[in-house]
Design a protein around this motif. Structure first.
Motif, PDB file in Angstrom:
ATOM      1  N   MET A 141     -16.387  14.133 -11.545  1.00  0.00           N
ATOM      2  CA  MET A 141     -17.403  15.159 -11.373  1.00  0.00           C
ATOM      3  C   MET A 141     -18.067  15.071 -10.012  1.00  0.00           C
ATOM      4  O   MET A 141     -18.591  16.055  -9.496  1.00  0.00           O
ATOM      5  CB  MET A 141     -18.466  15.024 -12.473  1.00  0.00           C
ATOM      6  N   MET A 142     -18.046  13.867  -9.416  1.00  0.00           N
ATOM      7  CA  MET A 142     -18.690  13.689  -8.121  1.00  0.00           C
ATOM      8  C   MET A 142     -17.820  14.167  -6.972  1.00  0.00           C
ATOM      9  O   MET A 142     -18.269  14.211  -5.832  1.00  0.00           O
ATOM     10  CB  MET A 142     -19.044  12.204  -7.922  1.00  0.00           C
ATOM     11  N   GLY A 143     -16.565  14.539  -7.273  1.00  0.00           N
ATOM     12  CA  GLY A 143     -15.685  14.995  -6.213  1.00  0.00           C
ATOM     13  C   GLY A 143     -15.303  13.851  -5.283  1.00  0.00           C
ATOM     14  O   GLY A 143     -15.288  12.696  -5.672  1.00  0.00           O
ATOM     15  N   GLY A 144     -14.996  14.205  -4.040  1.00  0.00           N
ATOM     16  CA  GLY A 144     -14.648  13.186  -3.068  1.00  0.00           C
ATOM     17  C   GLY A 144     -13.155  12.892  -3.060  1.00  0.00           C
ATOM     18  O   GLY A 144     -12.383  13.397  -3.871  1.00  0.00           O
ATOM     19  N   LYS A 163     -16.482  22.197  -1.996  1.00  0.00           N
ATOM     20  CA  LYS A 163     -16.606  21.954  -3.430  1.00  0.00           C
ATOM     21  C   LYS A 163     -17.669  20.902  -3.718  1.00  0.00           C
ATOM     22  O   LYS A 163     -18.473  21.043  -4.645  1.00  0.00           O
ATOM     23  CB  LYS A 163     -15.254  21.508  -3.986  1.00  0.00           C
ATOM     24  N   ALA A 164     -17.677  19.827  -2.888  1.00  0.00           N
ATOM     25  CA  ALA A 164     -18.664  18.766  -3.081  1.00  0.00           C
ATOM     26  C   ALA A 164     -20.081  19.284  -2.850  1.00  0.00           C
ATOM     27  O   ALA A 164     -21.019  18.918  -3.572  1.00  0.00           O
ATOM     28  CB  ALA A 164     -18.363  17.599  -2.148  1.00  0.00           C
ATOM     29  N   LEU A 165     -20.255  20.145  -1.844  1.00  0.00           N
ATOM     30  CA  LEU A 165     -21.584  20.718  -1.589  1.00  0.00           C
ATOM     31  C   LEU A 165     -22.041  21.563  -2.763  1.00  0.00           C
ATOM     32  O   LEU A 165     -23.203  21.489  -3.182  1.00  0.00           O
ATOM     33  CB  LEU A 165     -21.543  21.566  -0.311  1.00  0.00           C
ATOM     34  N   ALA A 222     -27.986  18.205  -8.165  1.00  0.00           N
ATOM     35  CA  ALA A 222     -29.280  17.816  -7.624  1.00  0.00           C
ATOM     36  C   ALA A 222     -30.396  18.704  -8.159  1.00  0.00           C
ATOM     37  O   ALA A 222     -31.501  18.232  -8.463  1.00  0.00           O
ATOM     38  CB  ALA A 222     -29.248  17.870  -6.094  1.00  0.00           C
ATOM     39  N   GLN A 223     -30.115  19.985  -8.304  1.00  0.00           N
ATOM     40  CA  GLN A 223     -31.122  20.894  -8.843  1.00  0.00           C
ATOM     41  C   GLN A 223     -31.458  20.532 -10.294  1.00  0.00           C
ATOM     42  O   GLN A 223     -32.608  20.602 -10.714  1.00  0.00           O
ATOM     43  CB  GLN A 223     -30.630  22.339  -8.753  1.00  0.00           C
ATOM     44  N   LEU A 270     -27.520  25.153  -0.940  1.00  0.00           N
ATOM     45  CA  LEU A 270     -26.247  24.461  -0.817  1.00  0.00           C
ATOM     46  C   LEU A 270     -25.041  25.285  -1.280  1.00  0.00           C
ATOM     47  O   LEU A 270     -23.996  25.269  -0.611  1.00  0.00           O
ATOM     48  CB  LEU A 270     -26.294  23.128  -1.574  1.00  0.00           C
ATOM     49  N   PRO A 271     -25.099  26.014  -2.399  1.00  0.00           N
ATOM     50  CA  PRO A 271     -23.944  26.836  -2.773  1.00  0.00           C
ATOM     51  C   PRO A 271     -23.579  27.851  -1.711  1.00  0.00           C
ATOM     52  O   PRO A 271     -22.391  28.112  -1.472  1.00  0.00           O
ATOM     53  CB  PRO A 271     -24.403  27.507  -4.073  1.00  0.00           C
ATOM     54  N   ASP A 272     -24.590  28.461  -1.050  1.00  0.00           N
ATOM     55  CA  ASP A 272     -24.296  29.412   0.020  1.00  0.00           C
ATOM     56  C   ASP A 272     -23.708  28.705   1.233  1.00  0.00           C
ATOM     57  O   ASP A 272     -22.804  29.225   1.898  1.00  0.00           O
ATOM     58  CB  ASP A 272     -25.566  30.161   0.427  1.00  0.00           C
TER      59      ASP A 272
END
Length: 278
Positions: free
Chosen positions: A62-65, A194-196, A203-204, A229-231
């Motif tokens: 879930m954390m990506g990377g 994707k990570a952002l 974080a929200q 961040l999504p934008d």
């Protein structure tokens, strides 16, 4: 060569900063106290050859990377292993490390390798792994990543450098080489976007939970920034038209070891056009 660089710096300091003699003496005393010679035991053990590899994760989280592997040519693995063990033993005595159940365990997947274990690492699915093999010291984000690289090294798995696409992109060069790098820019950009996006959402949520116990007004600026961040992720993702890059760095002159030239080739994906409008 780290040994040569260290020797050069020490000579330069002693020549131009004679007032540093006391500090250098203290540094030498600390080395004797801890039974270590930074130059002989560490720097001279690493001739300077380094390989760094990032690759898609074998087990996405879930954390990506990405998975990562770092290999450093090592001529004295026994000494470096001893120093690492001493360092880990010292860390393990600290209260924070004891709380996290910090320890080193034998890897069940890679013979002769060890893994760093801690509660926090397990929570994020991380399994940092290190070991020595074939004259190199290996660090990996997990044992699977190291195994994938070792398989390629042993010709048990295909290598990207053998593909026609890589050969067509590689710049022409001859003579001594300082470094060569290859990057799948498009994939890296997409992974970053994707990570952002995921990081912003998580974080929200965390801020939202915190807001239940604190003044929500104080957290509002942080929430607003995280909401961007999504934008930002969408903007970053739009740059994935940069597909791949290969760079070769070479010394310009054998007698001028600190002067280099770099050749880079970047593959750019051309925008699709509507044939009906032509």
């Amino acid at each position: 060569n780290m040994h040569a660089l260290y020797a050069g710096i020490m000579d330069l300091v002693q020549e131009h900063f004679p007032e540093s003699e006391e500090a250098l003496a203290q540094f030498e005393g600390m080395q004797q106290q801890f039974g270590i010679d930074i130059d002989k035991d560490v720097l001279q053990s690493f001739p300077g050859e380094v390989v760094s590899i990032s690759l898609p994760p074998a087990m996405p989280s879930m954390m990506g990377g990405q998975d990562s592997v770092l290999a450093m040519r090592c001529t004295n693995p026994e000494k470096i292993r001893e120093l690492l063990q001493r360092a880990f033993d010292a860390i393990a005595t600290q209260p924070a490390a004891q709380f996290q159940q910090f320890r080193i365990v034998q890897s069940q997947q890679l013979d002769g390798f060890e893994e760093v274990s801690a509660i926090m690492l397990s929570a994020f699915g991380a399994r940092p792994t290190f070991g020595f093999k074939d004259g190199w010291m290996w660090f990996g984000s997990n044992p699977q990543a190291i195994q994938r690289v070792l398989d390629v090294k042993a010709d048990n798995a295909p290598s990207v450098v053998d593909t026609e696409k890589f050969k067509q992109l590689a710049p022409e060069f001859s003579g001594p080489v300082s470094s060569i790098s290859y990057s799948n820019l498009g994939e890296n950009i997409r992974a970053t976007a994707k990570a952002l996006g995921q990081g912003g959402a998580m974080a929200q949520m965390a801020i939202g939970f915190a807001g239940m116990q604190a003044d929500a007004e104080e957290l509002k600026p942080v929430t607003q920034v995280l909401g961007l961040l999504p934008d930002v992720a969408k903007v970053v993702a739009s740059f994935d038209f940069l597909e791949e890059q290969i760079s070769v760095t070479q010394p310009i002159d054998a007698n001028r070891t600190m002067t280099y030239v770099r050749k880079s080739v970047i593959q750019v994906r051309m925008p699709e056009t509507d044939s009906s409008s032509q």
